[in-house]
Design a protein around this motif. Structure first.
Motif, PDB file in Angstrom:
ATOM      1  N   ARG A 209      -9.854   0.113   9.503  1.00  0.00           N
ATOM      2  CA  ARG A 209      -8.755   1.080   9.639  1.00  0.00           C
ATOM      3  C   ARG A 209      -7.745   0.654  10.753  1.00  0.00           C
ATOM      4  O   ARG A 209      -7.036   1.566  11.344  1.00  0.00           O
ATOM      5  N   HIS A 210      -7.702  -0.584  10.863  1.00  0.00           N
ATOM      6  CA  HIS A 210      -6.502  -1.021  12.037  1.00  0.00           C
ATOM      7  C   HIS A 210      -5.220  -0.826  11.265  1.00  0.00           C
ATOM      8  O   HIS A 210      -5.166  -1.053   9.942  1.00  0.00           O
ATOM      9  N   PRO A 211      -4.148  -0.382  11.853  1.00  0.00           N
ATOM     10  CA  PRO A 211      -2.940   0.124  11.214  1.00  0.00           C
ATOM     11  C   PRO A 211      -2.310  -1.423  10.375  1.00  0.00           C
ATOM     12  O   PRO A 211      -1.730  -0.983   9.390  1.00  0.00           O
ATOM     13  N   GLU A 212      -1.961  -2.424  10.891  1.00  0.00           N
ATOM     14  CA  GLU A 212      -1.661  -3.572  10.189  1.00  0.00           C
ATOM     15  C   GLU A 212      -2.374  -3.585   8.815  1.00  0.00           C
ATOM     16  O   GLU A 212      -1.865  -4.131   7.990  1.00  0.00           O
ATOM     17  N   LEU A 213      -3.653  -3.973   8.824  1.00  0.00           N
ATOM     18  CA  LEU A 213      -4.428  -4.185   7.676  1.00  0.00           C
ATOM     19  C   LEU A 213      -4.280  -3.009   6.658  1.00  0.00           C
ATOM     20  O   LEU A 213      -4.124  -3.402   5.443  1.00  0.00           O
ATOM     21  N   HIS A 214      -4.362  -1.792   7.132  1.00  0.00           N
ATOM     22  CA  HIS A 214      -4.255  -0.645   6.161  1.00  0.00           C
ATOM     23  C   HIS A 214      -2.829  -0.570   5.580  1.00  0.00           C
ATOM     24  O   HIS A 214      -2.471  -0.221   4.177  1.00  0.00           O
ATOM     25  N   LEU A 215      -1.827  -0.859   6.418  1.00  0.00           N
ATOM     26  CA  LEU A 215      -0.444  -0.869   5.653  1.00  0.00           C
ATOM     27  C   LEU A 215      -0.284  -2.175   4.845  1.00  0.00           C
ATOM     28  O   LEU A 215       0.372  -1.958   3.765  1.00  0.00           O
ATOM     29  N   ALA A 216      -0.914  -3.157   5.042  1.00  0.00           N
ATOM     30  CA  ALA A 216      -0.929  -4.453   4.327  1.00  0.00           C
ATOM     31  C   ALA A 216      -1.495  -3.916   2.966  1.00  0.00           C
ATOM     32  O   ALA A 216      -0.885  -4.203   1.823  1.00  0.00           O
ATOM     33  N   TYR A 217      -2.719  -3.338   2.944  1.00  0.00           N
ATOM     34  CA  TYR A 217      -3.138  -2.581   1.690  1.00  0.00           C
ATOM     35  C   TYR A 217      -2.438  -1.715   0.948  1.00  0.00           C
ATOM     36  O   TYR A 217      -2.314  -2.078  -0.515  1.00  0.00           O
ATOM     37  N   ARG A 218      -1.790  -0.728   1.573  1.00  0.00           N
ATOM     38  CA  ARG A 218      -0.955   0.253   0.907  1.00  0.00           C
ATOM     39  C   ARG A 218       0.148  -0.413   0.495  1.00  0.00           C
ATOM     40  O   ARG A 218       0.588  -0.233  -0.718  1.00  0.00           O
ATOM     41  N   ALA A 219       0.812  -1.465   1.150  1.00  0.00           N
ATOM     42  CA  ALA A 219       2.034  -1.839   0.686  1.00  0.00           C
ATOM     43  C   ALA A 219       1.654  -2.888  -0.665  1.00  0.00           C
ATOM     44  O   ALA A 219       2.586  -2.841  -1.586  1.00  0.00           O
ATOM     45  N   CYS A 220       0.723  -3.535  -0.679  1.00  0.00           N
ATOM     46  CA  CYS A 220       0.068  -4.223  -2.021  1.00  0.00           C
ATOM     47  C   CYS A 220      -0.144  -3.138  -3.174  1.00  0.00           C
ATOM     48  O   CYS A 220       0.165  -3.500  -4.395  1.00  0.00           O
ATOM     49  N   GLN A 221      -0.359  -1.840  -2.904  1.00  0.00           N
ATOM     50  CA  GLN A 221      -0.584  -0.979  -3.804  1.00  0.00           C
ATOM     51  C   GLN A 221       0.687  -0.182  -4.288  1.00  0.00           C
ATOM     52  O   GLN A 221       0.812  -0.034  -5.634  1.00  0.00           O
ATOM     53  N   ALA A 222       1.937  -0.109  -3.247  1.00  0.00           N
ATOM     54  CA  ALA A 222       2.948   0.391  -3.656  1.00  0.00           C
ATOM     55  C   ALA A 222       4.308  -0.461  -4.130  1.00  0.00           C
ATOM     56  O   ALA A 222       5.130   0.174  -4.691  1.00  0.00           O
ATOM     57  N   TYR A 223       4.029  -1.879  -3.602  1.00  0.00           N
ATOM     58  CA  TYR A 223       5.310  -2.564  -3.640  1.00  0.00           C
ATOM     59  C   TYR A 223       4.734  -3.918  -4.344  1.00  0.00           C
ATOM     60  O   TYR A 223       3.713  -4.330  -4.167  1.00  0.00           O
ATOM     61  N   ASP A 224       5.801  -4.495  -5.121  1.00  0.00           N
ATOM     62  CA  ASP A 224       5.477  -5.766  -5.739  1.00  0.00           C
ATOM     63  C   ASP A 224       5.743  -6.933  -4.670  1.00  0.00           C
ATOM     64  O   ASP A 224       6.255  -6.390  -3.565  1.00  0.00           O
ATOM     65  N   SER A 225       5.421  -8.277  -4.907  1.00  0.00           N
ATOM     66  CA  SER A 225       5.580  -9.258  -3.952  1.00  0.00           C
ATOM     67  C   SER A 225       7.069  -9.374  -3.439  1.00  0.00           C
ATOM     68  O   SER A 225       7.247  -9.704  -2.237  1.00  0.00           O
ATOM     69  N   ASP A 226       8.161  -9.310  -4.391  1.00  0.00           N
ATOM     70  CA  ASP A 226       9.320  -9.471  -3.909  1.00  0.00           C
ATOM     71  C   ASP A 226      10.006  -8.480  -3.065  1.00  0.00           C
ATOM     72  O   ASP A 226      10.683  -8.723  -1.990  1.00  0.00           O
ATOM     73  N   GLU A 227       9.315  -7.232  -3.217  1.00  0.00           N
ATOM     74  CA  GLU A 227       9.841  -6.249  -2.466  1.00  0.00           C
ATOM     75  C   GLU A 227       9.225  -6.159  -1.248  1.00  0.00           C
ATOM     76  O   GLU A 227       9.857  -6.037   0.039  1.00  0.00           O
ATOM     77  N   ARG A 228       7.745  -6.641  -0.927  1.00  0.00           N
ATOM     78  CA  ARG A 228       7.145  -7.009   0.192  1.00  0.00           C
ATOM     79  C   ARG A 228       8.037  -8.076   1.122  1.00  0.00           C
ATOM     80  O   ARG A 228       7.810  -7.986   2.362  1.00  0.00           O
ATOM     81  N   ALA A 229       8.222  -9.001   0.443  1.00  0.00           N
ATOM     82  CA  ALA A 229       8.796 -10.183   1.131  1.00  0.00           C
ATOM     83  C   ALA A 229      10.173  -9.720   1.794  1.00  0.00           C
ATOM     84  O   ALA A 229      10.764 -10.465   2.455  1.00  0.00           O
ATOM     85  N   GLU A 230      10.793  -8.526   1.584  1.00  0.00           N
ATOM     86  CA  GLU A 230      11.751  -8.171   2.288  1.00  0.00           C
ATOM     87  C   GLU A 230      11.631  -6.884   3.417  1.00  0.00           C
ATOM     88  O   GLU A 230      12.625  -6.383   3.889  1.00  0.00           O
ATOM     89  N   MET A 231      10.299  -7.176   3.773  1.00  0.00           N
ATOM     90  CA  MET A 231       9.854  -5.941   4.666  1.00  0.00           C
ATOM     91  C   MET A 231       9.318  -6.594   5.930  1.00  0.00           C
ATOM     92  O   MET A 231       9.197  -7.741   6.101  1.00  0.00           O
TER      93      MET A 231
END
Length: 154
Positions: free
Chosen positions: A59-81
């Motif tokens: 439950r480190h914030p960076e790892l949990h954000l990466a997990y949540r982002a992979c659930q909510a956004y596609d790779s192209d969207e994440r590449a803009e973050m």
């Protein structure tokens, strides 16, 4: 420095939000780490450390954000973050961030500085793990970030 397409972002405001989350983590009994994920200069996700209060080393914030982002956004969207995080991501978090594929990560306090606070050996730098995937930049608002750790009194 940060990719020119992010020149208009309010970097200090986003880092202040991450620092606020780190203070909230410490206040509830977790270690003082916080992160925000930003797209189009807007925070789309926030996370603070919950490692101690949830008895979950993931439950480190960076790892949990990466997990949540992979659930909510596609790779192209994440590449803009851009992830703004109070501390340079540890190797575990950076490993998870490889899959997320964020464009950039901006930190306040380097992993070498955290090693000084905690008395641990310096870890592998996140830039080594994320090389070619995510640009790592920092420190930003280093004095403020260091103050959070000084107040925590490792």
């Amino acid at each position: 420095m940060i990719d020119s397409k992010f020149d208009t972002f309010d970097h200090e405001m986003h880092m202040q939000e991450a620092l606020k989350l780190a203070r909230e983590s410490a206040a509830r009994g977790d270690e003082p780490f916080g992160s925000v994920l930003v797209r189009d200069d807007t925070v789309v996700m926030r996370e603070s450390n919950h490692e101690i209060t949830e008895s979950d080393i993931r439950r480190h914030p960076e790892l949990h954000l990466a997990y949540r982002a992979c659930q909510a956004y596609d790779s192209d969207e994440r590449a803009e973050m851009v992830m703004y995080t109070t501390t340079e991501p540890c190797p575990m978090c950076a490993g998870g961030m490889v899959t997320a594929g964020f464009d950039s990560t901006v930190y306040s306090v380097g992993s070498d500085e955290i090693a000084e606070f905690t008395g641990n050996e310096p870890s592998v730098r996140s830039a080594n793990i994320l090389d070619g995937i995510t640009e790592i930049t920092g420190p930003l608002l280093n004095d403020e970030g260091r103050q959070v750790h000084e107040e925590y009194n490792w």
